[in-house]
Design an enzyme around this catalytic site. Structure first.
Site, PDB file in Angstrom:
ATOM      1  N   SER A 146       0.858  -1.190   0.000  1.00  0.00           N
ATOM      2  CA  SER A 146       0.000   0.000   0.000  1.00  0.00           C
ATOM      3  C   SER A 146       0.892   1.237   0.000  1.00  0.00           C
ATOM      4  CB  SER A 146      -0.849  -0.026   1.278  1.00  0.00           C
ATOM      5  OG  SER A 146      -1.499   1.209   1.467  1.00  0.00           O
ATOM      6  N   TYR A 159      -1.583  -0.625  10.655  1.00  0.00           N
ATOM      7  CA  TYR A 159      -1.698  -0.986   9.227  1.00  0.00           C
ATOM      8  C   TYR A 159      -0.453  -0.499   8.485  1.00  0.00           C
ATOM      9  CZ  TYR A 159      -3.679  -1.303   4.496  1.00  0.00           C
ATOM     10  OH  TYR A 159      -3.904  -1.611   3.171  1.00  0.00           O
TER      11      TYR A 159
HETATM   12  N1  LIG Z   1      -8.658  -1.067  -0.541  1.00  0.00           N
HETATM   13  C1  LIG Z   1      -7.635  -0.247  -0.457  1.00  0.00           C
HETATM   14  O1  LIG Z   1      -7.793   0.991  -0.381  1.00  0.00           O
HETATM   15  C2  LIG Z   1      -6.237  -0.785  -0.494  1.00  0.00           C
HETATM   16  C3  LIG Z   1      -5.201   0.099  -0.776  1.00  0.00           C
HETATM   17  C4  LIG Z   1      -3.885  -0.389  -0.811  1.00  0.00           C
HETATM   18  C5  LIG Z   1      -3.651  -1.721  -0.536  1.00  0.00           C
HETATM   19  N2  LIG Z   1      -4.679  -2.562  -0.243  1.00  0.00           N
HETATM   20  C6  LIG Z   1      -4.340  -3.954   0.065  1.00  0.00           C
HETATM   21  O2  LIG Z   1      -4.936  -4.797  -0.901  1.00  0.00           O
HETATM   22  C7  LIG Z   1      -5.179  -6.087  -0.348  1.00  0.00           C
HETATM   23  C8  LIG Z   1      -6.607  -6.524  -0.650  1.00  0.00           C
HETATM   24  O3  LIG Z   1      -7.489  -5.605  -0.028  1.00  0.00           O
HETATM   25  P1  LIG Z   1      -8.962  -5.275  -0.541  1.00  0.00           P
HETATM   26  O4  LIG Z   1      -9.072  -3.805  -0.581  1.00  0.00           O
HETATM   27  O5  LIG Z   1      -9.311  -6.075  -1.722  1.00  0.00           O
HETATM   28  O6  LIG Z   1      -9.790  -5.755   0.760  1.00  0.00           O
HETATM   29  P2  LIG Z   1     -11.090  -6.651   0.962  1.00  0.00           P
HETATM   30  O7  LIG Z   1     -12.100  -6.359  -0.075  1.00  0.00           O
HETATM   31  O8  LIG Z   1     -11.442  -6.453   2.399  1.00  0.00           O
HETATM   32  O9  LIG Z   1     -10.544  -8.139   0.737  1.00  0.00           O
HETATM   33  C9  LIG Z   1      -9.609  -8.730   1.582  1.00  0.00           C
HETATM   34  C10 LIG Z   1      -9.489 -10.193   1.256  1.00  0.00           C
HETATM   35  O10 LIG Z   1      -8.524 -10.793   2.131  1.00  0.00           O
HETATM   36  C11 LIG Z   1      -9.068 -11.986   2.659  1.00  0.00           C
HETATM   37  N3  LIG Z   1      -8.484 -12.277   3.965  1.00  0.00           N
HETATM   38  C12 LIG Z   1      -8.520 -11.511   5.077  1.00  0.00           C
HETATM   39  N4  LIG Z   1      -7.927 -12.138   6.115  1.00  0.00           N
HETATM   40  C13 LIG Z   1      -7.495 -13.326   5.625  1.00  0.00           C
HETATM   41  C14 LIG Z   1      -6.819 -14.424   6.205  1.00  0.00           C
HETATM   42  N5  LIG Z   1      -6.460 -14.443   7.503  1.00  0.00           N
HETATM   43  N6  LIG Z   1      -6.526 -15.494   5.427  1.00  0.00           N
HETATM   44  C15 LIG Z   1      -6.884 -15.509   4.118  1.00  0.00           C
HETATM   45  N7  LIG Z   1      -7.527 -14.505   3.519  1.00  0.00           N
HETATM   46  C16 LIG Z   1      -7.845 -13.430   4.272  1.00  0.00           C
HETATM   47  C17 LIG Z   1     -10.567 -11.739   2.708  1.00  0.00           C
HETATM   48  O11 LIG Z   1     -11.300 -12.936   2.642  1.00  0.00           O
HETATM   49  P3  LIG Z   1     -11.867 -13.747   3.926  1.00  0.00           P
HETATM   50  O12 LIG Z   1     -12.288 -12.700   4.924  1.00  0.00           O
HETATM   51  O13 LIG Z   1     -12.963 -14.565   3.379  1.00  0.00           O
HETATM   52  O14 LIG Z   1     -10.715 -14.567   4.397  1.00  0.00           O
HETATM   53  C18 LIG Z   1     -10.793 -10.933   1.439  1.00  0.00           C
HETATM   54  O15 LIG Z   1     -10.978 -11.787   0.342  1.00  0.00           O
HETATM   55  C19 LIG Z   1      -4.868  -5.961   1.156  1.00  0.00           C
HETATM   56  O16 LIG Z   1      -3.587  -6.470   1.412  1.00  0.00           O
HETATM   57  C20 LIG Z   1      -4.897  -4.458   1.379  1.00  0.00           C
HETATM   58  O17 LIG Z   1      -4.094  -4.080   2.472  1.00  0.00           O
HETATM   59  C21 LIG Z   1      -5.973  -2.133  -0.234  1.00  0.00           C
END
Ligand SMILES: NC(=O)c1ccc[n+]([C@@H]2O[C@H](COP(=O)([O-])OP(=O)(O)OC[C@H]3O[C@@H](n4cnc5c(N)ncnc54)[C@H](OP(=O)(O)O)[C@@H]3O)[C@@H](O)[C@H]2O)c1
Length: 240
Positions: A146, A159
């Site tokens: 991120s 985070y």
């Molecule tokens: N959204 C943003 O603004 C943003 C910006 C920069 C970076 N990111 C990064 O992008 C990545 C994906 O985020 P997203 O925005 O797509 O979030 P999201 O929609 O909340 O999805 C997160 C995913 O991670 C899975 N997950 C969470 N805990 C887990 C565990 N212990 N084991 C296996 N799977 C797990 C969840 O599935 P389950 O709960 O079913 O396990 C879900 O599929 C993250 O690393 C986040 O930090 C996001």
């Protein structure tokens, strides 16, 4: 002519593939011909992604897996090895947010959850899957970090710490593995329109979309073998 399915025969594992960025990456990799191994804790969500992939004639396999549990990750690696005998791409995408207030008010178990998912989980998957890549003499590990791993994030210090840690881990492992022909890259997106956090006050239409991150990953995995992009900083064109 460039192949439309440049990843045919390859196997890609994507953690957190049930929704958001992970689902978009899984769909993209399957479109490019890879078998997408979908990991996450919620089987129903993984099934939704698998269905979308099947509708576009792609291949996928579901493995329920919690990246915070070493046994769960090791079992997933064993399943991949016995089913496919190879792993070409590992996308460490699973992550959780935590933007509730200043660090001194954060309950210790919330710190544990954030660090265990966003950082320790990546250690576990690399520990479980990299040996297969080393054996094959090739592979690509892509960590989804991120811009919070590059900048200060008030009210999200745990985070930010997890993502700064993930960047340091990525740069170091990249040096450990490049001699074995394994590329290790990190993508650092700004705010993406997903369920990770409410993104209060931001315009979702101006935010990055999950597909933007998948597109950046497509660029990484289609680099010619003699080069690799080690880091991508991905920003929305207009501030949301
Ligand atoms: N959204 C943003 O603004 C943003 C910006 C920069 C970076 N990111 C990064 O992008 C990545 C994906 O985020 P997203 O925005 O797509 O979030 P999201 O929609 O909340 O999805 C997160 C995913 O991670 C899975 N997950 C969470 N805990 C887990 C565990 N212990 N084991 C296996 N799977 C797990 C969840 O599935 P389950 O709960 O079913 O396990 C879900 O599929 C993250 O690393 C986040 O930090 C996001």
């Amino acid at each position: 002519m460039k192949s439309e399915r440049p990843l045919d025969t390859q196997v890609a594992i994507i953690t957190g593939a049930g929704r958001g960025i992970g689902a978009a990456i899984a769909r993209k990799l399957a479109t490019m011909g890879a078998t997408a191994v979908l990991c996450g804790r919620t089987r129903a969500a993984l099934e939704n992604t698998a269905q979308a992939i099947a509708q576009s004639q792609g291949r996928s396999e579901i493995i329920a897996c919690d990246v915070t549990q070493v046994n769960s990750v090791e079992a997933a690696a064993k399943r991949v090895e016995s089913a496919f005998g190879r792993i070409d791409i590992l996308v460490n995408n699973a992550g959780i947010g935590g933007f509730g207030g200043p660090l001194h008010q954060l309950p210790p178990d919330a710190w544990e959850q954030i660090l265990n998912t966003n950082l320790r989980g990546v250690f576990y998957t690399i520990r479980a899957f990299a040996p297969l890549m080393v054996k094959a003499g090739s592979g690509h590990i892509i960590n989804i970090s991120s811009l919070a791993g590059k900048n200060a994030l008030p009210n999200g210090a745990a985070y930010a710490a997890s993502k700064w840690g993930l960047n340091g881990l990525t740069y170091s492992v990249a040096e450990e593995l490049r001699g074995q022909n394994i590329r290790v890259s990190v993508i650092c997106p700004g705010s993406v329109n997903t369920e990770l956090s409410p993104h209060t006050g931001k315009d979702p239409m101006k935010m990055l979309q999950p597909e933007d991150v998948a597109h950046a990953l497509e660029m990484l995995v289609t680099q010619a073998p003699q080069s690799f992009v080690s880091e991508i900083l991905l920003r929305p064109t207009q501030k949301p």
